[in-house]
Design an enzyme around this catalytic site. Structure first.
Site, short mmCIF file in Angstrom:
data_model
loop_
_atom_site.label_atom_id
_atom_site.label_comp_id
_atom_site.label_asym_id
_atom_site.label_seq_id
_atom_site.Cartn_x
_atom_site.Cartn_y
_atom_site.Cartn_z
N SER A 74 -27.28 26.66 36.17
CA SER A 74 -26.45 27.47 37.07
C SER A 74 -27.37 28.13 38.11
O SER A 74 -28.55 28.36 37.83
CB SER A 74 -25.76 28.57 36.26
OG SER A 74 -25.20 29.55 37.11
N TYR A 84 -26.30 35.25 29.85
CA TYR A 84 -26.12 33.97 30.54
C TYR A 84 -27.34 33.58 31.37
O TYR A 84 -27.85 32.46 31.25
CB TYR A 84 -24.89 34.08 31.43
CG TYR A 84 -24.40 32.80 32.03
CD1 TYR A 84 -23.78 31.83 31.25
CD2 TYR A 84 -24.51 32.56 33.40
CE1 TYR A 84 -23.29 30.66 31.82
CE2 TYR A 84 -24.03 31.39 33.97
CZ TYR A 84 -23.42 30.45 33.18
OH TYR A 84 -22.94 29.28 33.74
N1 LIG Z 1 -17.54 27.46 36.35
C1 LIG Z 1 -18.62 27.98 36.96
O1 LIG Z 1 -18.49 28.79 37.90
C2 LIG Z 1 -20.00 27.57 36.54
C3 LIG Z 1 -21.07 28.01 37.33
C4 LIG Z 1 -22.36 27.65 36.97
C5 LIG Z 1 -22.57 26.86 35.85
N2 LIG Z 1 -21.51 26.47 35.10
C6 LIG Z 1 -21.80 25.66 33.91
O2 LIG Z 1 -21.05 24.47 33.95
C7 LIG Z 1 -20.85 23.99 32.61
C8 LIG Z 1 -19.39 23.68 32.44
O3 LIG Z 1 -18.66 24.89 32.52
P1 LIG Z 1 -17.16 25.00 33.07
O4 LIG Z 1 -17.18 25.90 34.21
O5 LIG Z 1 -16.58 23.65 33.20
O6 LIG Z 1 -16.52 25.84 31.89
P2 LIG Z 1 -15.48 25.48 30.73
O7 LIG Z 1 -14.26 24.86 31.29
O8 LIG Z 1 -15.37 26.72 29.92
O9 LIG Z 1 -16.25 24.35 29.90
C9 LIG Z 1 -17.21 24.62 28.93
C10 LIG Z 1 -17.28 23.41 28.01
O10 LIG Z 1 -18.29 23.65 27.02
C11 LIG Z 1 -17.73 23.35 25.75
N3 LIG Z 1 -18.41 24.10 24.71
C12 LIG Z 1 -18.56 25.43 24.59
N4 LIG Z 1 -19.22 25.73 23.45
C13 LIG Z 1 -19.49 24.54 22.85
C14 LIG Z 1 -20.13 24.16 21.64
N5 LIG Z 1 -20.66 25.06 20.80
N6 LIG Z 1 -20.24 22.83 21.35
C15 LIG Z 1 -19.71 21.90 22.18
N7 LIG Z 1 -19.09 22.19 23.33
C16 LIG Z 1 -18.98 23.50 23.65
C17 LIG Z 1 -16.24 23.71 25.89
O11 LIG Z 1 -15.46 23.01 24.94
P3 LIG Z 1 -14.93 23.55 23.52
O12 LIG Z 1 -14.57 24.99 23.70
O13 LIG Z 1 -13.78 22.64 23.27
O14 LIG Z 1 -16.08 23.33 22.58
C18 LIG Z 1 -15.96 23.17 27.28
O15 LIG Z 1 -15.72 21.79 27.21
C19 LIG Z 1 -21.37 25.10 31.70
O16 LIG Z 1 -22.66 24.78 31.25
C20 LIG Z 1 -21.40 26.31 32.61
O17 LIG Z 1 -22.32 27.28 32.18
C21 LIG Z 1 -20.23 26.79 35.42
#
Ligand SMILES: NC(=O)c1ccc[n+]([C@@H]2O[C@H](COP(=O)([O-])OP(=O)(O)OC[C@H]3O[C@@H](n4cnc5c(N)ncnc54)[C@H](OP(=O)(O)O)[C@@H]3O)[C@@H](O)[C@H]2O)c1
Length: 256
Positions: free
Chosen positions: A139, A152
């Site tokens: 991120s 985070y």
């Molecule tokens: N959205 C943003 O603004 C943003 C910004 C910077 C970086 N990111 C990064 O992008 C990535 C995807 O995030 P997103 O925004 O798409 O959020 P999201 O929709 O909340 O997705 C997070 C994913 O991680 C999975 N997950 C969480 N804990 C887990 C575990 N213990 N084992 C396996 N899977 C797990 C969740 O699935 P389950 O709950 O089904 O396990 C879900 O599929 C993350 O690494 C996040 O930090 C997001």
């Protein structure tokens, strides 16, 4: 029409919702075989019903033994992986007053160690084959310490450091390493935020940026550019200036 992609067999973790889900659907519809992992089996099954060539492999990425079984099952079913996107993540907003050691441990376990658990197996296999592409989702919050990101930001900084450490060595072995640094993307993760999110992107926009960057074998894929420029400048500021900048411009201002 969906453009074809240069990968045959792909594994995506954190694929049940948000960015991971959109990546899985796009890549599968483009003709790749895509193994999808996360804890929520029903959401993964739904993805398999929406696109061809999706293999559902439920997994908690913090469980190293389960990760080894998942990896073996995936390669047995869809063949040697040529692209792995280690994307699972959690966001626990917290500052000094709300600091919670359990949430800190969970952030490191999922966001950092969850990547390392898969990496050991994936790197070993790709090194033996002399090819492959490994992407890790960090991120822009990993560039510097950020207000209210006391769990985070450190976990994401660790991922960037890991990618920087491994990339040059793996390049010599024919393997590409990419670190994905998104700004704000509209996903279930950011739905909890009660502060304005500048330059918020859609999952479709984020997915397009990621696939374009992966095709070009970039080391860093970072977006949106406005957020990246802002935080890259912040990264080189001396501490007194950075602390002023962070408390003036980067401290979340609640909407209500
Ligand atoms: N959205 C943003 O603004 C943003 C910004 C910077 C970086 N990111 C990064 O992008 C990535 C995807 O995030 P997103 O925004 O798409 O959020 P999201 O929709 O909340 O997705 C997070 C994913 O991680 C999975 N997950 C969480 N804990 C887990 C575990 N213990 N084992 C396996 N899977 C797990 C969740 O699935 P389950 O709950 O089904 O396990 C879900 O599929 C993350 O690494 C996040 O930090 C997001």
């Amino acid at each position: 029409m969906t453009q074809s992609v240069p990968w045959t067999s792909i594994w995506i973790t954190g694929a049940s919702t948000g960015i991971g889900r959109e990546l899985a659907l796009t890549l599968a519809r483009a003709g790749a075989k895509v193994a999808v992992s996360a804890r929520s089996r029903e959401k993964l099954d739904e993805i398999a019903g929406l696109a061809p060539g999706v293999l559902v492999v439920p997994l908690d990425v913090t469980d190293q033994a389960a990760t080894a079984l998942a990896f073996a099952k995936i390669e047995a079913n869809i063949g040697p992986l040529d692209l792995v996107i280690l994307n699972a993540g959690v966001w626990h907003p917290m500052g000094a007053a709300s600091f919670d050691a359990q949430k800190s441990a969970n952030s490191m376990a999922v966001n950092y160690q969850g990547i390392a658990n898969a990496l050991e197996l994936v790197m070993r296999a790709m090194i033996a084959r002399g090819r492959g592409h490994i992407a890790m989702t960090s991120s822009v919050a990993g560039y510097r310490g950020l207000p209210q990101a006391a769990a985070y930001a450190p976990s994401k900084a660790a991922v960037i450091s890991l990618a920087e450490t491994l990339a040059p060595e793996l390049k010599k072995k024919g393997i590409t390493v990419t670190v994905i640094n998104p700004g704000f993307v509209d996903t279930p993760m950011t739905k909890v935020n009660d502060f304005p999110m500048p330059f918020l992107m859609t999952t479709a926009g984020a997915t397009q940026a990621i696939i374009d960057g992966l095709r070009r074998k970039k080391f860093e894929i970072a977006f949106p550019w406005q957020m990246v420029v802002l935080l890259k400048i912040a990264r080189v500021l001396p501490y007194p200036l950075y602390f002023w900048f962070a408390s003036t411009f980067l401290s979340p201002k609640r909407k209500n």
